[in-house]
Design a protein around this motif. Structure first.
Motif, PDB file in Angstrom:
ATOM      1  N   MET A   1     -42.183 -14.473  31.003  1.00 59.76           N
ATOM      2  CA  MET A   1     -40.791 -14.131  31.319  1.00 59.76           C
ATOM      3  C   MET A   1     -40.669 -13.556  32.715  1.00 59.76           C
ATOM      4  N   TRP A   2     -41.584 -12.638  33.025  1.00 63.75           N
ATOM      5  CA  TRP A   2     -41.564 -12.010  34.348  1.00 63.75           C
ATOM      6  C   TRP A   2     -41.761 -13.077  35.425  1.00 63.75           C
TER       7      TRP A   2
ATOM      8  N   ILE B   1     -46.738 -13.572  26.860  1.00 63.33           N
ATOM      9  CA  ILE B   1     -45.348 -14.033  26.923  1.00 63.33           C
ATOM     10  C   ILE B   1     -44.520 -13.186  27.901  1.00 63.33           C
ATOM     11  N   ILE B   2     -44.908 -11.896  28.042  1.00 64.62           N
ATOM     12  CA  ILE B   2     -44.202 -11.026  28.993  1.00 64.62           C
ATOM     13  C   ILE B   2     -44.469 -11.504  30.421  1.00 64.62           C
ATOM     14  N   TYR B   3     -45.723 -11.876  30.690  1.00 66.43           N
ATOM     15  CA  TYR B   3     -46.039 -12.448  32.003  1.00 66.43           C
ATOM     16  C   TYR B   3     -45.217 -13.699  32.237  1.00 66.43           C
TER      17      TYR B   3
ATOM     18  N   THR C   1     -51.777 -19.705  27.579  1.00 72.13           N
ATOM     19  CA  THR C   1     -50.751 -20.650  27.156  1.00 72.13           C
ATOM     20  C   THR C   1     -49.350 -20.252  27.586  1.00 72.13           C
ATOM     21  N   MET C   2     -48.873 -19.131  27.027  1.00 72.52           N
ATOM     22  CA  MET C   2     -47.443 -18.851  27.133  1.00 72.52           C
ATOM     23  C   MET C   2     -46.998 -18.612  28.567  1.00 72.52           C
TER      24      MET C   2
ATOM     25  N   PHE D   1     -38.439 -15.335  35.543  1.00 72.91           N
ATOM     26  CA  PHE D   1     -37.186 -14.735  35.993  1.00 72.91           C
ATOM     27  C   PHE D   1     -37.324 -13.935  37.284  1.00 72.91           C
TER      28      PHE D   1
ATOM     29  N   THR E   1     -46.862 -21.883  30.407  1.00 66.99           N
ATOM     30  CA  THR E   1     -45.789 -22.756  29.940  1.00 66.99           C
ATOM     31  C   THR E   1     -44.463 -22.433  30.632  1.00 66.99           C
ATOM     32  N   PHE E   2     -44.223 -21.148  30.881  1.00 68.36           N
ATOM     33  CA  PHE E   2     -42.968 -20.741  31.497  1.00 68.36           C
ATOM     34  C   PHE E   2     -42.852 -21.189  32.958  1.00 68.36           C
TER      35      PHE E   2
END
Lengths: 279, 320
Positions: free
Chosen positions: B134-135, B130-132, B247-248, B138, B251-252
């Motif tokens: 967001m990074w 999930i950090i990947y 996945t996460m 953004f 998805t971003f």
């Protein structure tokens, strides 16, 4: 002619060296960029409120307390359930079934589970625990995380037990001890540092898992530690906040991201130093 | 008489300990079988849950590009395409980097540097998905939209055949950005496998090549790579298996559109990202939910095939 060939070979060597060094630098710069972004955006949003308030609608003063507590409960319980099973499986592979077909099958399946997409484990637990028992629950999340923990602990337990010299086992058996005592009192005790490393890595891995929790414990914006109901977790809270259009929610997501990354990387470094100091 | 009284307690004791042995052995074996059952149940459950979708659409489910919840038409074509394209593109980007890192760590780096640099690269694998995401969303996506993609569109996009892959508006998100993030995520796995197998090359082989006057690169090319070829491919397959199911992060940044665009800069989706996004909006018992679980089953088959191949290729390393 020969001198020119020599020059060419030397240049090829130099160019490849330079390329490989730049590849490593690129890798390190990417890690640094991730960490720098997290520190910059995370510390900006970090405040005591993050730890003292629960998630709240945008605009009102909210924190991440329920998500942090939910994540701790689920990760620790998942690890607590997965670790003994993983240790037994690892012991089975190293001490009982070195070359049997069943042992090879278990080793193969465990390695597949280790790399299998975690989202599938979430779907699986949704099918067996969420649908039949009428709804999303913390227990389903715990079960999904436990399934992820098992293969990690299996791998380290088996690897660590294989490092123990056979003479040690023979000495114990020669004294008349039964095999189970040999395993518990001698083998596990010798391998304990390595196994703890595996458990720490497992905690680090499940603490950051998002996909399996989306379908199992779902997330919860209210305060709840009841495992039979949906329960919040840090990664799921980050996921829903980061994708929102609200500035203060995105800021909270960064604060949560910083927390989780610090925790996960800290656990990883701790596990590595622990293992190194014992070998 | 005397001998009987001497042996009697011994026999009883041995029986007790052999009971303990049997119980412990059974516990260990039961745990092992539980792992087998877990994977077996995972396959069966996903298949059964996806069965309504397979029944409704038949084999065409795999190739159909529909995803229309209103008309209840679902197909896996677009997400399978997205999954495979992003994973393979990620491997193409990650392998040279991973090779460079592994070569640097085994042959070039001074000894004091190996451990910290190796640890740093391994920490890339520990950063949560999930950090990947967001990074990527953004930081990377805006940078791609403003700088990287316009540049590539103006240069590579003008070329005759492959240019079509690099055209269209620079959104920042899309298949290419997803592949880029995936590449960083699988890099540490491939690099770690390569480093481990490079280190297993017997020093005598390398020394004889050096003795003939070979340069470091020539030793790598002529001795180390041929010796480790099979395991290196195994490591790459391991990375591919990981990339398929991410996945996460995906998805971003993938843009989440159910269409196949010729350009790699266009938006798309993968099986995992589609399941993660649409799952919350599906009703229990609906055809949509069954289709999502059928997608999960297909993803499982894909990653199982790749991971099993990887493990087969790496078997020599596992034995060592």
């Amino acid at each position: 002619m020969a001198a020119r060939l020599g020059q060419r070979r030397k240049w090829a060597d130099r160019i490849m060296r330079a390329l490989c060094i730049s590849a490593t630098v690129i890798g390190l710069v990417l890690l640094a960029s991730i960490l720098a972004t997290l520190f910059y955006r995370g510390f900006e949003a970090m405040s005591l409120r993050v730890f003292t308030h629960i998630t709240a609608p945008p605009g009102s003063e909210g924190g991440l307390l329920n998500a942090i507590v939910g994540s701790l409960i689920q990760s620790l319980l998942g690890t607590a359930i997965g670790t003994p099973i993983g240790m037994l499986v690892g012991t089975y592979l190293a001490e009982y079934a070195k070359n049997s077909w069943l042992g090879n099958a278990v080793r193969f399946v465990s390695d597949i589970l280790l790399s299998a997409p975690s989202i599938l484990i979430g779907l699986f637990v949704y099918q067996i625990l969420v649908l039949p028992f009428g709804g999303f629950s913390g227990w389903a999340g715990v079960a999904a995380l436990a399934i992820i923990v098992i293969p990690i602990v299996v791998r380290t337990t088996e690897d660590m037990l294989q490092l123990i010299p056979n003479t040690l086992r023979e000495a114990v058996v020669g004294l008349g001890a039964p095999k189970w005592k040999m395993i518990i009192l001698i083998c596990w005790r010798s391998a304990i540092a390595g196994i703890i490393t595996g458990v720490l890595l497992a905690v680090a891995r499940v603490a950051g898992e998002t996909a399996p929790l989306l379908f199992t414990s779902l997330g919860n914006n209210a305060w709840s530690t009841d495992l039979s109901k949906p329960i919040a977790s840090l990664p799921v809270a980050i996921y829903s906040f980061a994708g929102s259009p609200f500035e203060d929610w995105i800021a909270l997501a960064w604060a949560g991201a910083l927390l989780i990354t610090l925790g996960v990387l800290g656990l990883n470094i701790l596990a590595r130093t622990l293992l190194r100091s014992r070998i | 008489m005397a001998s009987a009284s001497l042996t009697a307690p011994k026999v009883a004791k041995r029986r007790a300990s052999s009971l303990g042995d049997r119980i412990f052995a059974m516990l260990c074996q039961a745990a092992g079988i539980l792992v087998l059952i877990l994977l077996g149940a995972l396959i069966v459950e996903l298949f059964i849950a996806g069965l309504p979708a397979f029944r409704a659409f038949g084999i065409a489910f795999v190739t159909s590009t529909d995803w229309d919840p209103v008309r209840e038409l679902f197909g896996a074509g677009v997400s399978i395409y997205g999954t495979i394209v992003t994973a393979i593109l990620a491997i193409i980007l990650a392998v040279p980097l991973a090779f460079g890192v592994a070569f640097f760590l085994t042959e070039l780096a001074p000894p004091w540097m190996r451990r910290p640099v190796g640890t740093a690269v391994e920490l890339l694998a520990a950063v949560p998905s999930i950090i990947y995401g967001m990074w990527g969303f953004f930081v990377i996506a805006p940078a791609f939209a403003q700088h990287v993609q316009p540049f590539i569109i103006d240069t590579v996009g003008e070329l005759p055949v492959i240019g079509a892959l690099f055209q269209g508006p620079p959104f920042g998100t899309g298949l290419f950005t997803a592949a880029f993030i995936l590449a960083i995520m699988v890099l540490p796995f491939i690099a770690a496998t390569m480093r481990d197998v490079f280190e297993q090359v017997p020093p005598v082989y390398k020394e004889s090549a050096y003795g003939l006057g070979a340069t470091t690169w020539e030793v790598m090319k002529g001795v180390v790579i041929p010796y480790t070829r099979v395991s290196v491919v195994g490591g790459i397959m391991l990375g591919l298996g990981r990339a398929l199911g991410e996945t996460m992060a995906v998805t971003f940044v993938i843009g989440n559109a159910n269409r196949i665009s010729t350009s790699l800069f266009g938006p798309g989706n993968t099986i995992a990202s589609l399941v993660a996004l649409e799952f919350g909006e599906s009703e229990i018992g609906s055809l949509k939910l069954a289709s999502l679980l059928a997608l999960g089953f297909i993803l499982f088959l894909l990653s199982f095939a790749v991971l099993a191949t990887s493990r087969y290729l790496l078997r020599s390393r596992l034995k060592a």
